[in-house]
Design a protein around this motif. Structure first.
Motif, short mmCIF file in Angstrom:
data_model
loop_
_atom_site.label_atom_id
_atom_site.label_comp_id
_atom_site.label_asym_id
_atom_site.label_seq_id
_atom_site.Cartn_x
_atom_site.Cartn_y
_atom_site.Cartn_z
N UNK A 121 -35.18 -34.32 -12.03
CA UNK A 121 -34.42 -35.11 -11.07
C UNK A 121 -33.36 -35.90 -11.81
N UNK A 122 -32.11 -35.78 -11.35
CA UNK A 122 -31.01 -36.50 -11.97
C UNK A 122 -31.06 -37.97 -11.56
N UNK A 123 -31.19 -38.86 -12.54
CA UNK A 123 -31.24 -40.30 -12.29
C UNK A 123 -29.87 -40.94 -12.51
N UNK A 124 -29.17 -40.53 -13.56
CA UNK A 124 -27.83 -41.02 -13.85
C UNK A 124 -26.98 -39.84 -14.30
N UNK A 125 -25.79 -39.72 -13.71
CA UNK A 125 -24.85 -38.71 -14.22
C UNK A 125 -23.97 -39.38 -15.26
N UNK A 126 -23.00 -38.65 -15.79
CA UNK A 126 -22.14 -39.17 -16.84
C UNK A 126 -21.39 -40.43 -16.44
N UNK A 127 -20.86 -40.47 -15.23
CA UNK A 127 -20.10 -41.64 -14.77
C UNK A 127 -21.02 -42.85 -14.57
N UNK A 181 -38.76 -39.74 -19.00
CA UNK A 181 -37.33 -39.99 -18.84
C UNK A 181 -36.62 -39.34 -20.02
N UNK A 182 -35.70 -38.44 -19.73
CA UNK A 182 -34.96 -37.73 -20.78
C UNK A 182 -33.49 -38.15 -20.72
N UNK A 183 -33.05 -38.90 -21.75
CA UNK A 183 -31.65 -39.28 -21.87
C UNK A 183 -30.95 -38.20 -22.67
N UNK A 184 -29.86 -37.71 -22.15
CA UNK A 184 -29.05 -36.72 -22.85
C UNK A 184 -27.65 -37.29 -23.03
N UNK A 195 -24.62 -32.56 -25.83
CA UNK A 195 -23.43 -31.96 -25.23
C UNK A 195 -23.26 -32.25 -23.75
N UNK A 196 -24.02 -33.22 -23.22
CA UNK A 196 -23.87 -33.63 -21.82
C UNK A 196 -24.39 -35.07 -21.69
N UNK A 197 -23.78 -35.84 -20.79
CA UNK A 197 -24.25 -37.19 -20.50
C UNK A 197 -25.00 -37.19 -19.18
N UNK A 198 -26.30 -37.51 -19.25
CA UNK A 198 -27.09 -37.65 -18.03
C UNK A 198 -28.47 -38.19 -18.39
N UNK A 199 -29.15 -38.70 -17.37
CA UNK A 199 -30.53 -39.15 -17.51
C UNK A 199 -31.35 -38.43 -16.45
#
Length: 194
Positions: free
Chosen positions: A9-15, A170-173, A179-183
């Motif tokens: 589940x996407x919690x935070x996108x790059x923005x 929780x996986x922070x990338x 190579x991608x910003x998301x949580x």
């Protein structure tokens, strides 16, 4: 060999991640009147690029370039299995460089990490930091606080409080590492994820 693609589940996108870091940078500026005595110390691995981003944002908003460092906690962890010369019980972590190119004495050192969970990583980071000197104050900034503390550790700056179950991760990338910003929120026990 590349790590398998994780979905969740996407919690935070790059923005949203960028906005969160902007808010933390503003809080750091507001709560630390002497920015020339402030140092951001990233905890390897993802805490380091987060500290670098916060440093750039603080410079952009205040005109002051704060000190920057990184700390490796490998030899301060309480779960490393090599003790007393015996073979390791589990795969051993990779040792990374600790860089503290400034005097710690008199500084406010802000430890920066991606996810705060049990508090054991932060305890190890404080121990590692004090092996190099004695800062005036130590603060903690984390992108995500997921709860489940085992030690009396509380962050001073939190991007997002995300209560989780023990069967979730929780996986922070970050672009610099993944190579991608998301949580993401991933359904799987912490112990089985590594």
């Amino acid at each position: 060999m590349a790590a398998p693609e994780r979905t969740g589940k996407l919690l935070l996108d790059g923005e949203a991640l960028r906005r969160t870091l902007v808010r933390i940078a503003h809080e750091l500026i507001e709560r630390n009147s002497e920015l020339d005595r402030l140092a951001l110390v990233g905890i390897h691995t993802r805490g380091v690029p987060l500290a670098q981003r916060l440093r750039r944002l603080i410079a952009e908003f205040s005109g002051v370039e704060v000190a920057l460092g990184s700390v490796d906690i490998t030899f301060h962890r309480d779960d490393v299995g090599v003790r007393g010369g015996s073979a390791p019980l589990s795969p051993q972590p990779v040792v990374k460089a600790t860089r503290l190119d400034f005097t710690l004495e008199g500084m406010t050192c802000v430890l920066v990490d991606d996810v705060l969970y049990t508090g054991r990583t932060v305890r190890a980071a404080i121990e590692a930091l004090f092996a190099y000197g004695r800062p005036a104050r130590v603060q903690l900034a984390c992108l995500v606080d997921r709860g489940h503390r085992e030690l009396p550790i509380r962050p001073d700056y939190v991007g997002k409080n995300l209560p989780t179950g023990r069967d979730e991760r929780v996986q922070v990338q970050l672009v610099e590492v993944d190579e991608i910003d998301r949580v993401l929120l991933i359904s799987q026990p912490e112990e089985a994820s590594e």
